[in-house]
Design a protein around this motif. Structure first.
Motif, PDB file in Angstrom:
ATOM      1  N   LEU A   1       0.891  -1.161   0.000  1.00 26.62           N
ATOM      2  CA  LEU A   1       0.000   0.000   0.000  1.00 26.62           C
ATOM      3  C   LEU A   1       0.922   1.201   0.000  1.00 26.62           C
ATOM      4  O   LEU A   1       1.824   1.297   0.834  1.00 26.62           O
ATOM      5  N   HIS A   2       0.700   2.088  -0.943  1.00 26.30           N
ATOM      6  CA  HIS A   2       1.588   3.238  -1.080  1.00 26.30           C
ATOM      7  C   HIS A   2       0.773   4.517  -0.955  1.00 26.30           C
ATOM      8  O   HIS A   2      -0.080   4.791  -1.798  1.00 26.30           O
TER       9      HIS A   2
ATOM     10  N   ASP B   1       1.533   3.569   4.335  1.00 25.77           N
ATOM     11  CA  ASP B   1       2.467   2.717   3.577  1.00 25.77           C
ATOM     12  C   ASP B   1       2.644   1.410   4.331  1.00 25.77           C
ATOM     13  O   ASP B   1       3.097   1.412   5.471  1.00 25.77           O
ATOM     14  N   ILE B   2       2.279   0.327   3.675  1.00 33.63           N
ATOM     15  CA  ILE B   2       2.434  -0.992   4.298  1.00 33.63           C
ATOM     16  C   ILE B   2       2.875  -1.959   3.218  1.00 33.63           C
ATOM     17  O   ILE B   2       2.417  -1.874   2.082  1.00 33.63           O
ATOM     18  N   SER B   3       3.796  -2.852   3.566  1.00 38.72           N
ATOM     19  CA  SER B   3       4.198  -3.842   2.565  1.00 38.72           C
ATOM     20  C   SER B   3       4.246  -5.228   3.174  1.00 38.72           C
ATOM     21  O   SER B   3       4.367  -5.399   4.386  1.00 38.72           O
TER      22      SER B   3
ATOM     23  N   VAL C   1      -7.436  -1.333   6.577  1.00 38.04           N
ATOM     24  CA  VAL C   1      -6.275  -1.743   5.775  1.00 38.04           C
ATOM     25  C   VAL C   1      -6.591  -3.046   5.044  1.00 38.04           C
ATOM     26  O   VAL C   1      -6.380  -3.164   3.828  1.00 38.04           O
ATOM     27  N   LEU C   2      -7.129  -4.014   5.788  1.00 32.25           N
ATOM     28  CA  LEU C   2      -7.435  -5.306   5.164  1.00 32.25           C
ATOM     29  C   LEU C   2      -8.524  -5.153   4.102  1.00 32.25           C
ATOM     30  O   LEU C   2      -8.429  -5.710   3.013  1.00 32.25           O
ATOM     31  N   LYS C   3      -9.539  -4.352   4.430  1.00 35.65           N
ATOM     32  CA  LYS C   3     -10.632  -4.141   3.469  1.00 35.65           C
ATOM     33  C   LYS C   3     -10.130  -3.430   2.217  1.00 35.65           C
ATOM     34  O   LYS C   3     -10.595  -3.700   1.107  1.00 35.65           O
TER      35      LYS C   3
ATOM     36  N   LEU D   1      -0.052  -1.976  -4.886  1.00 38.69           N
ATOM     37  CA  LEU D   1       0.843  -2.658  -5.826  1.00 38.69           C
ATOM     38  C   LEU D   1       0.870  -4.154  -5.526  1.00 38.69           C
ATOM     39  O   LEU D   1       1.004  -4.562  -4.370  1.00 38.69           O
ATOM     40  N   TRP D   2       0.753  -4.935  -6.566  1.00 35.13           N
ATOM     41  CA  TRP D   2       0.815  -6.398  -6.479  1.00 35.13           C
ATOM     42  C   TRP D   2       2.022  -6.818  -7.322  1.00 35.13           C
ATOM     43  O   TRP D   2       2.089  -6.474  -8.492  1.00 35.13           O
TER      44      TRP D   2
END
Ligand SMILES: Nc1ncnc2c1ncn2[C@@H]1O[C@H](COP(=O)(O)OP(=O)(O)O)[C@@H](O)[C@H]1O
Ligand SMILES: [Mg+2]
Length: 241
Positions: free
Chosen positions: A9-10, A26-28, A48-50, A64-65
């Motif tokens: 997540l950016h 921002d989470i990776s 975040v999960l949703k 980003l995937w």
């Protein structure tokens, strides 16, 4: 070798009307790792999960995937190999355990493959095997949580998103649930992003963690560091962790 970043997540912001649920987050998540999401109620953890699963209104930022931008839409996200086990053990209570698992394997068109997967998750969750013909509603809370987890595994996900899997369970059962989560990660190298109030158990299985507060990531560190720093006591002041 560097592990590949599976998901990022950016600068994600999510607004519900006037409520800023996430603010430049921002989470990776790397391949095969377990990452903890912590923080007080209303911090934005479930959001975040949703967001990842295409269930939150993204205001700005990117998901980003494999380092390529995607637009999260639930069924596409599931096809990519992300599974979401929401809060509250949502099993289909008037369907049998087997039927619940079949629903979890919705994307498997081959009957034999579906059978194989059901047999495989039942190996991990033996209690479900014993009760395969029972209605899910007759299971205990802990068993229903096991079923929710097992159902989430039917797509053989690369990423499992877990929202408070131990909520409302007795301490002994909590231990069992955590042991299963660790086992899933070890067996299948499934990356797991997990929200949980049971911080000690959580950090014992997670390699890293994020602490959210009021929609922002306020701390990000290795589990060991989070323990040693005393930051957890500060954030969860007065609450047992
Ligand atoms: N569907 C929704 N509609 C309006 N506000 C919401 C909705 N979902 C969450 N919120 C709000 O967004 C914020 C973050 O919620 P949430 O992600 O559920 O927090 P957490 O999981 O950390 O407790 C809270 O202020 C919550 O009230
Ligand atoms: Mg929540």
């Amino acid at each position: 070798m560097e592990k590949e970043i599976l998901l990022q997540l950016h600068n994600i912001s999510v607004h519900y009307g006037g409520i800023r649920a996430l603010d430049d987050v921002d989470i990776s998540l790397d391949e095969g790792e377990i990452v903890a999401l912590m923080g007080p109620n209303g911090a934005g953890k479930s959001t975040v999960l949703k967001t990842i699963f295409g269930l939150a209104p993204i205001r700005s930022g990117k998901v980003l995937w494999h380092e390529k931008e995607i637009k999260p839409v639930s069924h596409e996200i599931a096809q990519r190999g992300i599974s979401f086990v929401p809060q509250g053990r949502r099993v289909f209570s008037h369907l049998t355990i087997e039927e619940n698992l079949e629903i979890g394997g919705f994307n498997v068109s081959d009957k034999n493959e579906l059978k194989r997967r059901i047999a495989e998750v039942m190996e991990t969750f033996s209690v479900l095997k014993e009760k395969r013909k029972a209605k899910a509603g007759t299971l205990s809370g802990g068993q229903q949580q096991m079923l929710a987890l097992a159902r989430g595994l039917m797509t053989e996900p690369k990423i499992l998103l877990l929202d408070e899997p131990s909520l409302g369970l007795a301490p002994k059962i909590v231990k069992e649930v955590f042991a299963k989560i660790r086992e899933i990660n070890e067996k299948h190298k499934t990356a797991i992003l997990i929200v949980e109030h049971n911080i000690k158990s959580l950090l014992s299985i997670a390699s890293r963690g994020y602490i959210l507060d009021k929609g922002k990531v306020v701390v990000e560190d290795a589990s060991q560091k989070l323990f040693e720093s005393g930051i957890l006591e500060k954030i969860f002041m007065g609450k047992s962790i």
